[in-house]
Design a protein around this motif. Structure first.
Motif, PDB file in Angstrom:
ATOM      1  N   VAL A 124    -116.859  56.759  82.858  1.00 56.29           N
ATOM      2  CA  VAL A 124    -116.140  56.325  83.820  1.00 56.29           C
ATOM      3  C   VAL A 124    -117.132  55.275  84.518  1.00 56.29           C
ATOM      4  CG1 VAL A 124    -115.432  56.512  86.342  1.00 56.29           C
ATOM      5  CG2 VAL A 124    -114.337  57.838  84.459  1.00 56.29           C
ATOM      6  N   PRO A 125    -118.543  55.689  84.833  1.00 56.54           N
ATOM      7  CA  PRO A 125    -119.353  54.837  85.588  1.00 56.54           C
ATOM      8  C   PRO A 125    -119.822  53.395  84.870  1.00 56.54           C
ATOM      9  CG  PRO A 125    -120.159  56.997  85.454  1.00 56.54           C
ATOM     10  CD  PRO A 125    -119.023  57.277  84.581  1.00 56.54           C
ATOM     11  N   VAL A 126    -119.676  53.412  83.425  1.00 55.92           N
ATOM     12  CA  VAL A 126    -119.605  52.181  82.831  1.00 55.92           C
ATOM     13  C   VAL A 126    -118.708  51.534  82.326  1.00 55.92           C
ATOM     14  CG1 VAL A 126    -122.213  52.578  82.249  1.00 55.92           C
ATOM     15  CG2 VAL A 126    -120.408  53.505  80.486  1.00 55.92           C
ATOM     16  N   LEU A 127    -117.478  52.003  82.467  1.00 56.68           N
ATOM     17  CA  LEU A 127    -116.017  51.682  81.865  1.00 56.68           C
ATOM     18  C   LEU A 127    -115.835  50.382  82.245  1.00 56.68           C
ATOM     19  CD1 LEU A 127    -113.757  52.269  80.186  1.00 56.68           C
ATOM     20  CD2 LEU A 127    -112.428  52.941  82.133  1.00 56.68           C
ATOM     21  N   PRO A 128    -116.041  49.646  83.488  1.00 54.94           N
ATOM     22  CA  PRO A 128    -116.061  48.199  83.632  1.00 54.94           C
ATOM     23  C   PRO A 128    -116.653  47.457  82.911  1.00 54.94           C
ATOM     24  CG  PRO A 128    -115.952  49.479  85.765  1.00 54.94           C
ATOM     25  CD  PRO A 128    -116.453  50.285  84.769  1.00 54.94           C
ATOM     26  N   GLN A 129    -117.966  47.687  82.633  1.00 58.40           N
ATOM     27  CA  GLN A 129    -118.821  47.031  81.683  1.00 58.40           C
ATOM     28  C   GLN A 129    -118.534  46.850  80.241  1.00 58.40           C
ATOM     29  OE1 GLN A 129    -119.733  49.141  84.081  1.00 58.40           O
ATOM     30  NE2 GLN A 129    -122.315  49.005  84.537  1.00 58.40           N
ATOM     31  N   VAL A 130    -117.914  48.232  80.063  1.00 59.02           N
ATOM     32  CA  VAL A 130    -117.569  48.419  78.538  1.00 59.02           C
ATOM     33  C   VAL A 130    -116.359  47.503  78.281  1.00 59.02           C
ATOM     34  CG1 VAL A 130    -116.659  49.988  76.861  1.00 59.02           C
ATOM     35  CG2 VAL A 130    -118.922  50.439  78.089  1.00 59.02           C
ATOM     36  N   LEU A 131    -115.470  47.795  79.128  1.00 55.20           N
ATOM     37  CA  LEU A 131    -114.218  46.802  78.910  1.00 55.20           C
ATOM     38  C   LEU A 131    -114.560  45.461  79.099  1.00 55.20           C
ATOM     39  CD1 LEU A 131    -111.650  48.765  81.163  1.00 55.20           C
ATOM     40  CD2 LEU A 131    -111.451  48.422  78.719  1.00 55.20           C
ATOM     41  N   GLU A 132    -115.422  44.878  79.857  1.00 51.72           N
ATOM     42  CA  GLU A 132    -115.723  43.449  79.987  1.00 51.72           C
ATOM     43  C   GLU A 132    -116.072  42.967  78.841  1.00 51.72           C
ATOM     44  OE1 GLU A 132    -116.015  39.678  81.280  1.00 51.72           O
ATOM     45  OE2 GLU A 132    -114.789  41.012  82.142  1.00 51.72           O
ATOM     46  N   LEU A 133    -116.914  43.802  78.451  1.00 45.85           N
ATOM     47  CA  LEU A 133    -117.735  43.478  77.081  1.00 45.85           C
ATOM     48  C   LEU A 133    -116.930  43.434  75.845  1.00 45.85           C
ATOM     49  CD1 LEU A 133    -120.374  42.995  75.349  1.00 45.85           C
ATOM     50  CD2 LEU A 133    -120.561  45.481  75.049  1.00 45.85           C
ATOM     51  N   PHE A 134    -116.016  44.480  75.815  1.00 45.50           N
ATOM     52  CA  PHE A 134    -114.960  44.375  74.414  1.00 45.50           C
ATOM     53  C   PHE A 134    -114.109  43.406  74.695  1.00 45.50           C
ATOM     54  CE2 PHE A 134    -111.453  46.354  72.329  1.00 45.50           C
ATOM     55  CZ  PHE A 134    -112.148  46.350  70.957  1.00 45.50           C
ATOM     56  N   SER A 135    -113.495  43.069  75.973  1.00 50.48           N
ATOM     57  CA  SER A 135    -112.590  42.140  76.155  1.00 50.48           C
ATOM     58  C   SER A 135    -113.001  40.500  75.640  1.00 50.48           C
ATOM     59  CB  SER A 135    -111.960  42.032  77.501  1.00 50.48           C
ATOM     60  OG  SER A 135    -111.004  43.315  77.732  1.00 50.48           O
ATOM     61  N   LYS A 136    -114.156  40.168  76.240  1.00 49.25           N
ATOM     62  CA  LYS A 136    -114.747  38.899  75.929  1.00 49.25           C
ATOM     63  C   LYS A 136    -115.095  39.054  74.456  1.00 49.25           C
ATOM     64  CE  LYS A 136    -118.850  36.456  77.350  1.00 49.25           C
ATOM     65  NZ  LYS A 136    -119.579  36.241  75.917  1.00 49.25           N
ATOM     66  N   ILE A 174    -120.579  42.445  66.204  1.00 51.11           N
ATOM     67  CA  ILE A 174    -121.768  43.269  65.736  1.00 51.11           C
ATOM     68  C   ILE A 174    -122.800  43.607  67.041  1.00 51.11           C
ATOM     69  CG2 ILE A 174    -123.768  43.627  64.205  1.00 51.11           C
ATOM     70  CD1 ILE A 174    -122.299  42.388  62.087  1.00 51.11           C
ATOM     71  N   ALA A 175    -122.731  42.527  67.740  1.00 51.73           N
ATOM     72  CA  ALA A 175    -123.666  42.438  69.026  1.00 51.73           C
ATOM     73  C   ALA A 175    -122.917  43.238  69.884  1.00 51.73           C
ATOM     74  CB  ALA A 175    -123.662  41.170  69.484  1.00 51.73           C
ATOM     75  N   CYS A 176    -121.640  43.552  70.048  1.00 55.06           N
ATOM     76  CA  CYS A 176    -121.168  44.177  71.208  1.00 55.06           C
ATOM     77  C   CYS A 176    -121.312  45.747  70.551  1.00 55.06           C
ATOM     78  CB  CYS A 176    -119.553  43.735  70.923  1.00 55.06           C
ATOM     79  SG  CYS A 176    -118.429  44.977  71.808  1.00 55.06           S
ATOM     80  N   SER A 177    -120.852  46.031  69.358  1.00 58.50           N
ATOM     81  CA  SER A 177    -121.244  47.235  68.903  1.00 58.50           C
ATOM     82  C   SER A 177    -122.558  48.106  69.377  1.00 58.50           C
ATOM     83  CB  SER A 177    -121.165  47.420  67.325  1.00 58.50           C
ATOM     84  OG  SER A 177    -119.668  46.918  67.096  1.00 58.50           O
ATOM     85  N   ALA A 178    -123.801  47.090  69.369  1.00 59.82           N
ATOM     86  CA  ALA A 178    -125.041  47.429  69.653  1.00 59.82           C
ATOM     87  C   ALA A 178    -125.290  47.466  71.047  1.00 59.82           C
ATOM     88  CB  ALA A 178    -126.382  46.630  69.097  1.00 59.82           C
ATOM     89  N   LYS A 179    -124.462  46.607  71.859  1.00 58.67           N
ATOM     90  CA  LYS A 179    -124.753  46.731  73.186  1.00 58.67           C
ATOM     91  C   LYS A 179    -124.061  48.067  73.875  1.00 58.67           C
ATOM     92  CE  LYS A 179    -124.237  44.193  77.541  1.00 58.67           C
ATOM     93  NZ  LYS A 179    -123.943  42.828  78.130  1.00 58.67           N
ATOM     94  N   MET A 180    -122.888  48.145  73.092  1.00 63.12           N
ATOM     95  CA  MET A 180    -121.886  49.249  73.512  1.00 63.12           C
ATOM     96  C   MET A 180    -122.487  50.579  73.612  1.00 63.12           C
ATOM     97  SD  MET A 180    -117.887  50.009  72.777  1.00 63.12           S
ATOM     98  CE  MET A 180    -117.432  48.467  73.075  1.00 63.12           C
ATOM     99  N   GLY A 181    -123.313  50.762  72.289  1.00 63.75           N
ATOM    100  CA  GLY A 181    -124.067  51.934  72.313  1.00 63.75           C
ATOM    101  C   GLY A 181    -125.266  52.275  73.456  1.00 63.75           C
ATOM    102  N   ALA A 182    -125.749  51.174  73.634  1.00 66.25           N
ATOM    103  CA  ALA A 182    -126.916  51.270  74.624  1.00 66.25           C
ATOM    104  C   ALA A 182    -126.316  51.509  76.250  1.00 66.25           C
ATOM    105  CB  ALA A 182    -127.489  50.004  74.660  1.00 66.25           C
ATOM    106  N   LEU A 183    -125.112  50.837  76.467  1.00 68.08           N
ATOM    107  CA  LEU A 183    -124.536  50.797  77.714  1.00 68.08           C
ATOM    108  C   LEU A 183    -123.929  52.355  77.940  1.00 68.08           C
ATOM    109  CD1 LEU A 183    -122.067  47.834  78.146  1.00 68.08           C
ATOM    110  CD2 LEU A 183    -123.702  48.432  79.814  1.00 68.08           C
ATOM    111  N   ILE A 184    -123.297  52.947  76.831  1.00 66.75           N
ATOM    112  CA  ILE A 184    -122.872  54.259  77.077  1.00 66.75           C
ATOM    113  C   ILE A 184    -124.242  55.252  76.980  1.00 66.75           C
ATOM    114  CG2 ILE A 184    -121.365  55.873  76.092  1.00 66.75           C
ATOM    115  CD1 ILE A 184    -119.473  53.738  75.139  1.00 66.75           C
ATOM    116  N   ALA A 185    -125.000  54.824  76.387  1.00 67.87           N
ATOM    117  CA  ALA A 185    -126.114  55.787  76.617  1.00 67.87           C
ATOM    118  C   ALA A 185    -126.985  55.613  77.827  1.00 67.87           C
ATOM    119  CB  ALA A 185    -127.460  55.667  75.447  1.00 67.87           C
ATOM    120  N   GLY A 186    -126.473  54.815  78.959  1.00 67.24           N
ATOM    121  CA  GLY A 186    -127.253  54.617  80.410  1.00 67.24           C
ATOM    122  C   GLY A 186    -128.241  53.717  80.165  1.00 67.24           C
ATOM    123  N   CYS A 187    -128.522  52.931  79.485  1.00 70.20           N
ATOM    124  CA  CYS A 187    -129.806  52.247  79.150  1.00 70.20           C
ATOM    125  C   CYS A 187    -129.586  51.011  80.364  1.00 70.20           C
ATOM    126  CB  CYS A 187    -129.695  51.217  77.993  1.00 70.20           C
ATOM    127  SG  CYS A 187    -130.275  52.420  76.501  1.00 70.20           S
TER     128      CYS A 187
END
Length: 327
Positions: A124-136, A174-187
């Motif tokens: 939940v804390p990073v869901l807005p960023q994850v959804l924005e990244l994925f949709s873009k 592929i860039a999204c995949s890498a960033k998503m892993g970092a986002l969800i890890a709390g980087c």
């Protein structure tokens, strides 16, 4: 620390046990079929790998988004295969061949929707960023595919335009995949962007490698007929570079690309002529050099993050595995 062996085991279990709605079977069976064919799982593997650099275990908050990346990618393949008139995917009949074009379109649509259901399980804390990244990213992939189709009707495409197209069609996911892993890890933002750039450059190298392999791979390993890009008149890195270097042979190359190819003999002859010009101009070797250059640039993007040698080596092995197919 999560090991590479654990990542492989997790990916295997994840996609062996992935579930889709049962009925109507005519809509959902193509999803199960396509996922079951397999693949390199490039995108979920990178997502899990980046996450594993900062976390000690996997849970649903990362596993479900990792699934989403593969499901979305597979949706794009269902539609791409119709547009490209591809009969085989990873050595198996494509969905539009096994079922129909209409089925492939509708099943692809529902796969796209399903990917969002899985993405929504991010923390939940990073869901807005994850959804924005994925949709873009999802929109950019479609933009890249549109450019790719438009390029087919053009005689020649500048290299800058070609690189923009593959950046959208291939690299951003592929860039999204890498960033998503970092986002969800709390980087932090700087680290997330560094991983995005890592994935983007690696994605460019990956697509150029795919262009190269379409002409020079072992068909049994590549999983589809060699020379398909030439027969379909696709603008690839090799063709774009060849036209840049062709000089007095430009007319010869364009004529070869425009030559009819209906029978098996005509197809083989067309592929042979175009590849011969590529080799005379040295663009086959140019492609290998560009893949190596982009591979190195990708690794430079994460070199300053303070990761341990062990973690950097994990990223290096992933990158080498992804683009090392051209060696």
């Amino acid at each position: 620390m999560i090991t590479e062996v654990q990542i492989e085991e997790t990916l295997k279990e994840l996609f062996e046990k992935i579930e889709f709605t049962v009925e109507p079977a005519g809509l959902y069976d193509p999803l199960r079929y396509t996922i079951a064919i397999g693949g390199k799982r490039v995108r979920p593997r990178l997502c899990l790998l980046v996450y594993s650099l900062f976390k000690d275990s996997f849970d649903e908050s990362i596993l479900s988004p990792a699934e989403a990346l593969e499901v979305f990618h597979t949706f794009t393949l269902l539609h791409d295969d119709i547009m490209d008139k591809s009969a085989l995917r990873r050595g198996m009949p494509t969905v539009h061949v096994r079922w129909s074009d209409n089925t492939a379109i509708l099943s692809g649509d529902v796969m796209s929707i399903d990917s969002y259901r899985r993405i929504a399980k991010a923390p939940v804390p990073v869901l807005p960023q994850v959804l924005e990244l994925f949709s873009k990213t999802a929109a950019e992939v479609c933009e890249g595919q549109q450019y790719d189709m438009e390029f087919e009707s053009l005689e020649e495409v500048p290299m800058d335009d070609y690189m923009k197209m593959i950046g959208l069609k291939t690299a951003v996911l592929i860039a999204c995949s890498a960033k998503m892993g970092a986002l969800i890890a709390g980087c932090d933002e700087k680290t997330c962007e560094a991983f995005y750039d890592f994935g983007y450059n690696l994605g460019l190298a990956f697509q150029i490698a795919d262009d190269y392999l379409d002409n020079y791979a072992d068909e049994k390993v590549f999983g589809k007929p060699i020379g398909g890009d030439i027969l379909n008149g696709k603008k690839t890195w090799l063709l774009t570079k060849a036209l840049e270097k062709a000089g007095g042979r430009r007319g010869e190359l364009l004529a070869a690309m425009a030559a009819p190819a209906v029978s098996g003999e005509e197809k083989a002859a067309k592929i042979a002529v175009v590849k011969g010009i590529y080799e005379d101009l040295g663009v086959d070797e140019d492609a290998k050099y560009e893949i190596i250059r982009l591979h190195a640039r990708a690794e430079e993007c994460v070199a300053g993050l303070g990761l341990t040698k062990v973690r950097l080596e994990m990223l290096h092995r992933y990158a080498d595995r992804l683009v090392g197919r051209t060696k």
